[in-house]
Write an enzyme that holds these catalytic residues in place. Structure first.
Site, PDB file in Angstrom:
ATOM      1  N   HIS A  84      43.077  34.485 -45.074  1.00 34.04           N
ATOM      2  CA  HIS A  84      42.217  33.409 -45.575  1.00 34.04           C
ATOM      3  C   HIS A  84      42.655  33.099 -47.011  1.00 34.04           C
ATOM      4  O   HIS A  84      43.159  33.984 -47.702  1.00 34.04           O
ATOM      5  CB  HIS A  84      40.781  33.961 -45.556  1.00 34.04           C
ATOM      6  CG  HIS A  84      39.708  32.975 -45.863  1.00 34.04           C
ATOM      7  ND1 HIS A  84      39.368  32.619 -47.148  1.00 34.04           N
ATOM      8  CD2 HIS A  84      38.861  32.301 -45.055  1.00 34.04           C
ATOM      9  CE1 HIS A  84      38.360  31.766 -47.119  1.00 34.04           C
ATOM     10  NE2 HIS A  84      38.030  31.543 -45.855  1.00 34.04           N
ATOM     11  N   ASP A 161      40.084  43.124 -46.080  1.00 31.89           N
ATOM     12  CA  ASP A 161      39.156  41.998 -46.083  1.00 31.89           C
ATOM     13  C   ASP A 161      38.344  42.107 -44.793  1.00 31.89           C
ATOM     14  O   ASP A 161      38.834  41.792 -43.706  1.00 31.89           O
ATOM     15  CB  ASP A 161      39.953  40.686 -46.132  1.00 31.89           C
ATOM     16  CG  ASP A 161      39.049  39.471 -46.027  1.00 31.89           C
ATOM     17  OD1 ASP A 161      37.829  39.641 -45.831  1.00 31.89           O
ATOM     18  OD2 ASP A 161      39.580  38.348 -46.120  1.00 31.89           O
ATOM     19  N   GLN A 164      35.262  39.173 -41.781  1.00 29.06           N
ATOM     20  CA  GLN A 164      35.053  38.780 -40.381  1.00 29.06           C
ATOM     21  C   GLN A 164      34.860  39.982 -39.463  1.00 29.06           C
ATOM     22  O   GLN A 164      34.860  39.827 -38.240  1.00 29.06           O
ATOM     23  CB  GLN A 164      36.253  37.978 -39.872  1.00 29.06           C
ATOM     24  CG  GLN A 164      36.414  36.613 -40.513  1.00 29.06           C
ATOM     25  CD  GLN A 164      35.373  35.615 -40.042  1.00 29.06           C
ATOM     26  OE1 GLN A 164      34.720  35.822 -39.015  1.00 29.06           O
ATOM     27  NE2 GLN A 164      35.198  34.533 -40.772  1.00 29.06           N
ATOM     28  N   LYS A 187      27.762  36.370 -43.786  1.00 31.11           N
ATOM     29  CA  LYS A 187      28.428  36.442 -42.488  1.00 31.11           C
ATOM     30  C   LYS A 187      27.857  37.559 -41.623  1.00 31.11           C
ATOM     31  O   LYS A 187      28.236  37.719 -40.476  1.00 31.11           O
ATOM     32  CB  LYS A 187      29.932  36.644 -42.671  1.00 31.11           C
ATOM     33  CG  LYS A 187      30.618  35.436 -43.300  1.00 31.11           C
ATOM     34  CD  LYS A 187      32.110  35.622 -43.273  1.00 31.11           C
ATOM     35  CE  LYS A 187      32.829  34.649 -44.160  1.00 31.11           C
ATOM     36  NZ  LYS A 187      32.681  33.249 -43.737  1.00 31.11           N
ATOM     37  N   CYS A 325      40.514  27.294 -43.958  1.00 34.30           N
ATOM     38  CA  CYS A 325      40.897  27.987 -45.204  1.00 34.30           C
ATOM     39  C   CYS A 325      42.083  28.912 -44.966  1.00 34.30           C
ATOM     40  O   CYS A 325      42.152  30.018 -45.520  1.00 34.30           O
ATOM     41  CB  CYS A 325      39.738  28.771 -45.804  1.00 34.30           C
ATOM     42  SG  CYS A 325      38.328  27.774 -46.213  1.00 34.30           S
TER      43      CYS A 325
HETATM   44  N1  PLP Z   1      38.037  36.407 -45.639  1.00 35.35           N
HETATM   45  C1  PLP Z   1      37.892  35.892 -44.421  1.00 35.35           C
HETATM   46  C2  PLP Z   1      38.702  36.460 -43.284  1.00 35.35           C
HETATM   47  C3  PLP Z   1      36.994  34.858 -44.202  1.00 35.35           C
HETATM   48  O1  PLP Z   1      36.858  34.335 -42.984  1.00 35.35           O
HETATM   49  C4  PLP Z   1      36.256  34.346 -45.304  1.00 35.35           C
HETATM   50  C5  PLP Z   1      35.342  33.211 -45.131  1.00 35.35           C
HETATM   51  O2  PLP Z   1      35.349  32.502 -44.173  1.00 35.35           O
HETATM   52  C6  PLP Z   1      36.442  34.935 -46.556  1.00 35.35           C
HETATM   53  C7  PLP Z   1      37.334  35.962 -46.688  1.00 35.35           C
HETATM   54  C8  PLP Z   1      35.714  34.457 -47.759  1.00 35.35           C
HETATM   55  O3  PLP Z   1      34.359  34.709 -47.692  1.00 35.35           O
HETATM   56  P1  PLP Z   1      33.333  34.081 -48.734  1.00 35.35           P
HETATM   57  O4  PLP Z   1      33.577  32.604 -48.729  1.00 35.35           O
HETATM   58  O5  PLP Z   1      32.012  34.463 -48.195  1.00 35.35           O
HETATM   59  O6  PLP Z   1      33.618  34.716 -50.053  1.00 35.35           O
END
Ligand code: PLP
Length: 366
Positions: A84, A161, A164, A187, A325
């Site tokens: 992401h 990370d 998800q 999430k 993203c």
């Molecule tokens: N990492 C992954 C795999 C994501 O899908 C997302 C958001 O969709 C993020 C990081 C970023 O999360 P946030 O926007 O809640 O900081």
């Protein structure tokens, strides 16, 4: 939402600041929430749980604090092709300041990480590996335990990370032995604007604070400041103690449902939805890894993802459309974007049927 109301109406006072009743009650709630997070991901200590604004902020914190302490010009951060933007851009920003390079481990056509290639990219300059547990686009579940073991054989710390993954599968930071792990509250059915940075105590102690301000200090003079102990060193300013309490409530809710049960049910939905969607003429699933979470990205011949998304929306069906993203991944897949249906424990097979029916209607229209 009940917890938020309860907090605002019964214990709304700043934490760690006063001996008065409300401040103490709010502090107890905030610290109890930290212990709930600790237990949820099985961290060794509550001091290893830092509250942030979300996964993005947590990664930015590590990029800034870790790299400024441990990286010098020419050093490398290794990520994967399915990250992401929030696990790409913070490293680039920090990289520009310090002359660091980003290395990217490739994936195969199914959307699986090529572990051999990842290992080949490790060099003496690799200072950290940052990898997503589950891809938000492809649904691929990465073999993070293997990656962590591999990285540790080279003495390289790993950031996971888990934005998800925590809501879909068991995450045990001690069993994984990861060095940092991040996720967002919203999430996992908690409020927006709250997130978590887990870091092993020795790393968090070794890296400098990300922001300065109240709460994070031990003593301040105009000449020099000494910093508070963990985790407060990383929590400058007033934390969102209402949000953290609501996040803890959400985690308790997920724990009560049972993360294994959630994973099992969502997998059933994934299998069902995959079978049904593949019956739609011209539909192609993007991301067909052997080990997948319950998201399905797809494209239908001749129908732009935005058209598909807009028309499904008219039928009351919410799907994500676009690059999710993850623009570099889209480029590698050779597409501008996809339509993505994500399934959670509250979804049903009937809803999958409605989605498929909706897509078939749109295919007919086109
Ligand atoms: N990492 C992954 C795999 C994501 O899908 C997302 C958001 O969709 C993020 C990081 C970023 O999360 P946030 O926007 O809640 O900081």
């Amino acid at each position: 939402m009940d917890k938020i109301t309860e907090m605002y109406t019964t214990v709304n006072a700043n934490v760690h600041r006063g001996v008065h009743f409300l401040s103490q009650a709010a502090t107890e709630e905030h610290e109890a929430s930290r212990r709930t997070v600790q237990q949820f991901i099985n961290a060794a200590s509550a001091d290893e749980i830092v509250f942030t604004r979300g996964a993005t902020e947590s990664i930015n914190m590590v990029a800034s604090s870790f790299c400024s302490r441990f990286c010098t010009e020419g050093d490398e951060i290794l990520i994967t092709a399915m990250e992401h933007h929030s696990n790409i851009v913070p490293w680039q920003l920090q990289g520009e300041k310090q002359g660091l390079k980003l290395r990217v481990a490739p994936i195969n056509e199914e959307g699986e990480l090529l572990l051999d290639e990842l290992e080949k990219l490790i060099s003496t300059r690799t200072k950290l590996i940052a990898v997503t547990h589950i891809s938000n686009v492809l649904g691929t579940i990465n073999p993070i335990k293997e990656i962590i073991q591999l990285a540790h054989r080279h003495d390289i710390p790993v950031l996971i990370d888990a934005a998800q993954s925590v809501q879909h599968t068991k995450v045990d930071v001690q069993a994984l032995d990861c060095d940092f792990l991040v996720f967002s509250s919203h999430k996992i059915y908690g409020p927006t604007g709250v997130g978590v940075l887990y870091g092993k105590e020795r790393w968090l102690n070794a890296i400098p604070p990300y922001q300065g301000g109240g709460e994070m200090i031990e003593t301040v003079t105009f000449e020099k400041t000494t910093f508070n102990k963990l985790p407060y060193k990383f929590e400058a300013g007033t934390p969102d103690y209402i949000g953290t309490a609501a996040l803890a409530t959400a985690l308790d809710y997920v724990s009560a449902l049972g993360i294994e049960e959630i994973a099992h049910y969502e997998h059933e939905l994934l299998t069902y939805a995959t079978e049904k969607l593949l019956q739609v003429p011209g539909l192609r699933i993007i991301g067909t890894a052997g080990n997948k979470s319950s998201v399905i990205s797809f494209l239908v011949d001749g129908i732009h993802p935005y058209d598909m998304g807009t028309l499904l929306d008219r039928m009351g069906i919410a799907v994500r459309t676009g690059h999710h993203c993850a623009e570099p991944l889209m480029r590698q897949l050779g597409v501008d974007g996809t339509v993505r249906a994500s399934f959670a424990f509250y979804n049903t097979k009937e809803e999958v049927d409605l989605l498929v029916k909706g897509i078939l209607r749109i295919v007919k229209m086109f």
